[in-house]
Structures are given as C-alpha cells and as structure tokens.
Enzyme design. Structure first.
Site, PDB file in Angstrom:
ATOM      1  CG  HIS A 149       4.039  -4.225  16.545  1.00 14.23           C
ATOM      2  ND1 HIS A 149       5.044  -4.063  14.873  1.00 14.23           N
ATOM      3  CD2 HIS A 149       3.067  -4.008  16.441  1.00 14.23           C
ATOM      4  CE1 HIS A 149       3.501  -4.159  14.564  1.00 14.23           C
ATOM      5  NE2 HIS A 149       2.723  -3.605  15.598  1.00 14.23           N
ATOM      6  CG  HIS A 224       1.286   0.871  14.936  1.00 20.54           C
ATOM      7  ND1 HIS A 224       0.338   1.508  15.480  1.00 20.54           N
ATOM      8  CD2 HIS A 224       1.593  -0.115  15.339  1.00 20.54           C
ATOM      9  CE1 HIS A 224      -0.187   0.267  15.588  1.00 20.54           C
ATOM     10  NE2 HIS A 224      -0.086  -0.827  15.091  1.00 20.54           N
ATOM     11  CD  GLU A 364       1.310  -0.835  12.101  1.00 30.88           C
ATOM     12  OE1 GLU A 364       2.353  -1.792  11.929  1.00 30.88           O
ATOM     13  OE2 GLU A 364      -0.412  -1.243  12.261  1.00 30.88           O
TER      14      GLU A 364
END
Length: 400
Positions: A149, A224, A364
């Site tokens: 991420h 997220h 996601e």
C-alpha cells in the site's frame, strides 16, 4: 424482485448516477433564514468541521455528507479516509457499517488501513522493487518481504487538502488533493492526486480518482474500506453476509502473498461466489490458498469486463439479519477481497471494541497486485501528459 434483477438494476442506476454527477453550487449564507431554506432545498448536504489534531499539532478536518434517505458519510483529511458511514437497516435504524476509530489518535497511533485512500501503489510489490525504462527502483519494505500500500508512510498516512466541497438538490461531494514529491517512498515522479467522494439521493457513494505525473511512474489507487453490514461496534461477523462476485477466476499467490502470474478458475473452489454464498463458510476452508493467508481470503478477483470506461457491477453483499445490502461497481479490472484475516484483537476501534478476525471485510477496486513486475497484467504505468482515472460506486439498499 430477484437478486439477479436487483443487481442488474443497481448496476444500471449506479453507472447512470456517475455519468450524471454534476458540480452544484453550495448554499448561500446571507441570513440564517436563507441558509436554512437553501439547506432544506439542497437535499444532500455537506458540512465541514474540525476533527482534532495530530501529535505534531497538525489540524485535521472532517466533511460530512448526508442525504435525505438516512445515509451519512463522514470523511477526514487524514488519509482522505471514510471515518464513518451510517446506513439504515430494514427497520430504518441507521448504524455505522465501517470499522475505524472514534478520534484522530486512533488513526495516527494504530494505523490499520481502515477506510483510507492508499497509494501511490495499492496492494503488494514483490521484494519492494520494480523496473521502469531500464531503471530499478527500490522501495521500503513494510510487509515482510514486500512493499504494501505504498510503503510505511504511504498516502494513507498523509494529510490531504480539501480542494472543494459542493452540495445540491441531488448530491453532495468533497474533493481531497495531495502532492506526492519525486522519490516519495522510493517512487519516481511528482504526482498530483485527487479523490472525490460523492453521495447522492440514489444512495450511491461514488469514489473517483485522478492523478498526473511529471515523469514515468506507477499508480494504483483504492479505498481500503472495511465493512460490517451488521453494524459497528460489531455483534456478529462481517463474513456472515451473503456474497456474489462477478468473477470467474482469482490470482493465486505464493508463500510471500504475491500473485504467481497465473489465473485460478474459481469453479469448484472456496473462492467461487458466482452464485450467492455465505463468506464465513468459505473463509474457514482448508484450501491451501485459504490457509496461506492466515485462514481467510486475501486475493485479487478478476472482474468480468476488465478495465471499463464506466463502472460495471462487481460485488453484491447482503446481510439478511439487518437487511442491509450493498453493491460495488467499478471501472477497475480487479477486486482485492480481504476478510480481515490479520485482525488479531490488539487494536481497539470504535466504541472500545477490539478488532478481531472476520469482523470486517474489504473489497478494494484496483489494478492487479505487483503489476509492475508482471508485464501480462493490466498496466499501472502513468506517463507525463496522461491522467490516471478510476471510479468505484457503492450502492446501498434494503433487503426485505
């Protein structure tokens, strides 16, 4: 109405609503009476407020979007995150359906990707390395052997600026912006990003992204979101909901949770949600891929249709007990499904409740994990003069 007909209707409405979204002027505040009348006429309102300060004194703001159907979405500048999402159940009683924290301290001190905007690259990059135009870029590792991420100080831990707040008769929105400098967490190019959240009277929450760069780079953005349609604080598992995914294959992963590069058809496996099934039953399977990710699902589903100009239906999730249902439509080719496998009770969320396994579930919308190292995957490359875009729409409804 059957589930199939409902999903087709929702997909059509969601795509239509995104295409019809127009910027509307905020209400005038000339007098209290005028403001009250304008707000009443607006239908969907946007309210800006303070949300505390970080430990270094940086002020965090919130923007709350509220429609007349009972949906209230609060967003904060830290991580351009959804802080709460109130949705009515079949009795009309609203409840928050996303995990997170009651105050800014939780987001700063115990980050856990709770409903934040993640970037510059959502999901994992193997070994924290990728090559672009013959040059290898090395990124900080924050997920055992991978970069996850965007790295340890990704965009989820940045304070975004509020660029614009709008409200009107049918919708309200807020746009956050962030400038990520060249070399940020090892990524090349200065990237200017925007994310716009829009709530309308059709009970759609649309999340739209834009990004530009001054040199070749990679960009893969997502929200997220971690949901429990039963409500937060949780009284039952988020995975006790019934799920359908518009996908015939997943990307299986290796021991480092990186896609092998092959596709795995879901038919005959616990990953098969081509027809509605309860998630908990599948997450507790002994399938090797399920066991590999700490007894759950943390895999990318390949959504039928690939990259599209307008959002297509990808996910339908229904909690029969509360009567809350949601669909997710997206322009993206993949949905990373995560069943909260790594929530271990050590982090305390809203209402003082510990965050535990299966308490929340994420979908996601994004390009595939580790795409820069897989030429056959949909590209995540962004060049100067191009604009990265993505739109994902969450639609909420009642299951009778």
């Amino acid at each position: 109405m059957s589930v199939t007909k409902r999903m087709l209707l929702v997909a059509s409405l969601s795509a239509l609503s995104v295409g019809a979204m127009l910027s509307l002027s905020a209400c005038s505040d000339k007098t209290a009476k005028t403001e009250s009348a304008a707000t009443a006429a607006a239908g969907v309102t946007a309210t800006r407020a303070d949300f505390g300060k970080l430990s270094d004194g940086t002020a965090i703001e919130s923007v709350t979007l509220k429609n007349t159907k009972g949906i209230t979405l609060k967003l904060i500048t830290y991580g351009a995150a959804m802080q709460s999402l109130m949705v009515p159940d079949k009795a009309g009683t609203p409840a928050d359906i996303i995990i997170g924290y009651d105050s800014i301290e939780g987001y700063e001190k115990t980050p856990n990707y709770t409903n934040v905007t993640v970037g510059r690259y959502a999901n994992r990059i193997a070994g924290g390395k990728f090559t672009l135009e013959g040059k290898t870029y090395t990124l900080p590792i924050n997920d055992k052997t991978n970069t996850l991420h965007g790295g340890p100080k990704g965009w989820d831990k940045k304070v975004w600026a509020i660029k614009d707040v709008q409200q009107g008769a049918d919708q309200a929105s807020v746009t956050f912006t962030l400038t990520s400098p060249d070399g940020d967490e090892g990524f090349p190019g200065t990237v200017v990003a925007e994310v716009t959240y829009t709530l309308n009277e059709n009970n759609d929450v649309a999340i739209s992204y834009k990004a530009t760069t001054d040199k070749p780079t990679v960009v893969n953005l997502t929200n997220h979101g971690l949901y429990n349609l039963g409500g937060i604080p949780a009284t039952r598992l988020a995975t006790d909901a019934e799920l359908k995914i518009e996908s015939d294959a997943i990307l299986p992963v290796d021991a480092h949770l990186i896609p092998t590069g092959k596709e795995l058809p879901v038919k005959g496996t616990p990953f098969d949600f081509t027809t509605p099934a309860v998630v908990t039953d599948r997450a507790k399977s002994n399938d090797p891929q399920i066991v590999l990710v700490n007894q759950g699902i943390d895999h990318n589903y390949i959504i039928r249709g690939g990259v599209t100009a307008t959002p297509k239906l990808a996910v339908t999730l229904e909690d029969k007990t509360s009567g809350r249902g949601m669909t997710i439509s997206t322009t993206e080719p993949g949905i990373q499904m995560y069943t909260g496998n790594f929530l271990d009770g050590k982090i305390v969320g809203k209402g003082g409740q510990s965050l535990v396994k299966y308490q929340a579930i994420a979908f996601e919308a994004q390009r595939y994990p580790d795409s820069p190292n897989h030429p056959a995957f949909p590209t995540t490359r962004l060049d100067p003069g191009q604009t990265y875009t993505q739109t994902t729409v969450q639609h909420f409804y009642t299951v009778k």
